[in-house]
Scaffold this active site. Sequence first.
Site, PDB file in Angstrom:
ATOM      1  CG  HIS A  18      18.996  45.550  10.084  1.00  0.00           C
ATOM      2  ND1 HIS A  18      18.037  46.472   9.716  1.00  0.00           N
ATOM      3  CD2 HIS A  18      20.000  46.266  10.641  1.00  0.00           C
ATOM      4  CE1 HIS A  18      18.443  47.683  10.049  1.00  0.00           C
ATOM      5  NE2 HIS A  18      19.628  47.590  10.618  1.00  0.00           N
ATOM      6  CG  ASP A  39      20.390  42.642   4.518  1.00  0.00           C
ATOM      7  OD1 ASP A  39      21.317  43.343   4.084  1.00  0.00           O
ATOM      8  OD2 ASP A  39      19.801  42.887   5.596  1.00  0.00           O
ATOM      9  CD  GLN A  82      26.751  44.840   9.211  1.00  0.00           C
ATOM     10  OE1 GLN A  82      27.955  44.784   9.451  1.00  0.00           O
ATOM     11  NE2 GLN A  82      26.052  45.947   9.395  1.00  0.00           N
ATOM     12  CE  LYS A  97      24.931  49.119   6.958  1.00  0.00           C
ATOM     13  NZ  LYS A  97      24.765  49.489   8.346  1.00  0.00           N
ATOM     14  CB  CYS A 148      18.070  47.855  13.566  1.00  0.00           C
ATOM     15  SG  CYS A 148      18.224  49.610  13.758  1.00  0.00           S
TER      16      CYS A 148
HETATM   17  N1  PLP Z   1      20.638  44.924   6.913  1.00  0.00           N
HETATM   18  C1  PLP Z   1      21.693  44.812   7.734  1.00  0.00           C
HETATM   19  C2  PLP Z   1      22.251  43.446   8.014  1.00  0.00           C
HETATM   20  C3  PLP Z   1      22.276  45.938   8.273  1.00  0.00           C
HETATM   21  O1  PLP Z   1      23.329  45.820   9.086  1.00  0.00           O
HETATM   22  C4  PLP Z   1      21.718  47.216   7.974  1.00  0.00           C
HETATM   23  C5  PLP Z   1      22.271  48.426   8.595  1.00  0.00           C
HETATM   24  O2  PLP Z   1      22.974  48.397   9.573  1.00  0.00           O
HETATM   25  C6  PLP Z   1      20.628  47.281   7.109  1.00  0.00           C
HETATM   26  C7  PLP Z   1      20.110  46.112   6.601  1.00  0.00           C
HETATM   27  C8  PLP Z   1      20.017  48.584   6.736  1.00  0.00           C
HETATM   28  O3  PLP Z   1      20.927  49.356   6.000  1.00  0.00           O
HETATM   29  P1  PLP Z   1      20.614  50.867   5.654  1.00  0.00           P
HETATM   30  O4  PLP Z   1      20.242  51.531   6.946  1.00  0.00           O
HETATM   31  O5  PLP Z   1      21.886  51.385   5.072  1.00  0.00           O
HETATM   32  O6  PLP Z   1      19.482  50.873   4.672  1.00  0.00           O
END
Ligand code: PLP
Length: 426
Positions: A122, A203, A206, A229, A371
């Site tokens: 992401h 990370d 998900q 999430k 993203c």
């Molecule tokens: N990393 C992954 C794999 C994600 O799916 C997301 C958000 O969809 C993020 C990072 C970023 O999360 P946040 O927007 O809650 O900071």
Amino acid sequence: MDIIKIRQDFPIFSQKSGQNKSLIYFDTSATAQKPAVVIDALTRFYTSINSNVHRGLYELGEHATTQYESVREKVARFINAQHTEEIIFTKGTTEGINFIAASWAQEYLKPGDEIVLTQAEHHANLLPWQRVAQKTGAKLVFIPIDKETYTLKNPEEYITAKTKLLAVTYSSNVIGDIWDHSKQQLENLIARAHTMGARVLIDAAQAVMHRRIDIQQLNSDFLVFSGHKLMGPTGVGVLYIKKALHDDVQPYHLGGSMVFSVSFEQATWAKSPQKFEAGTPPIAEVIGLGAAIDYINKNINFDVLHKHEARLCSVLIDGLEKFKNIRIMGNKHWLRQHGHLVSFAIQDIHPHDIASYLGTKNIAVRAGHHCAQPLVHVLEVDSLLRVSFGVYNTLAEIETFLQELTHALELFGNHVSHKSCKNLEL
Ligand code: PLP
């Protein structure tokens, strides 16, 4: 686990759209819906104990501090952290990654060092490292995704003596699982990175709502996720920092509540977690996250959840495979076994058109590059539709979705192609 009963815990599902249609929420990967207990916890905080934490020597302030700190303990237990002070509250995954990029990586990395990522990251786990690379002269190295199998081939080959950080997603927000869990591929890669003297950031944005995270087993140095999430409120996230690194990581923000002593010229820091939580934290949101974790612990068995979501993926894939002009992006075998989302492209139709049509039927899906533009380009598309599931979704919803998708395809004039899906020019 009674899904229908669980569904009743989420007030949003009792509302209907203007056309009297129930909400079909297939966008849990963007943010999960909230059970009433989470919403109530926010209201209760503001109506009965609203006050700042770690300051007030009065009853309300003490209540707020106790509740806030009790959530740190809950989070530590939830991910099996060894020490409560390894849990730092942030605004979310994005802030957690930027935190480590600015407060650790920029301090330690130098020209010639390598940061290893996958091609499936992401933007939140890519852009901060691009900046670190620009500022320090370190190099970004990407473990490629195989376009046919959606797997990572020999990722260990990318970890060398130059690697100083492995920063990878536990699960992709576009294609789902990328690690072969039957072979402990991620755990083995983390072990290899450690052997080469590198640090590891995971990370878990998900993964956190779909698989039990055991940080001691995973053994990464940093791990990040977002409260929203995990059925908690927006505006709160978790950054796990292994205790052994607490002295190496600098505070990201400087200000109130994080010092040991301050003079006009300089300051010394308190110990973690205060050192890493300057200023007024998102108190109500942290307490809301605590309510979400309580709800999950009480109502959700992760093994059953796994099976439920995998079954939803399987039925959806069966339905999508009937359309010859649809190409599913992701390892179908893994999605059927333990997936929680399915992304796909449709020949000659832009995903936004389909998503907008479904929106008029009160069906919420995500369309776009999610993203993850570099990944989407590796997959040779510009945009994808994504259906993502939560504990509250049902097979009946998939049936409705497939009917409406058929209507949408008819409406946008897409005729079933006889070409092989693999050869589609999408
Ligand atoms: N990393 C992954 C794999 C994600 O799916 C997301 C958000 O969809 C993020 C990072 C970023 O999360 P946040 O927007 O809650 O900071």
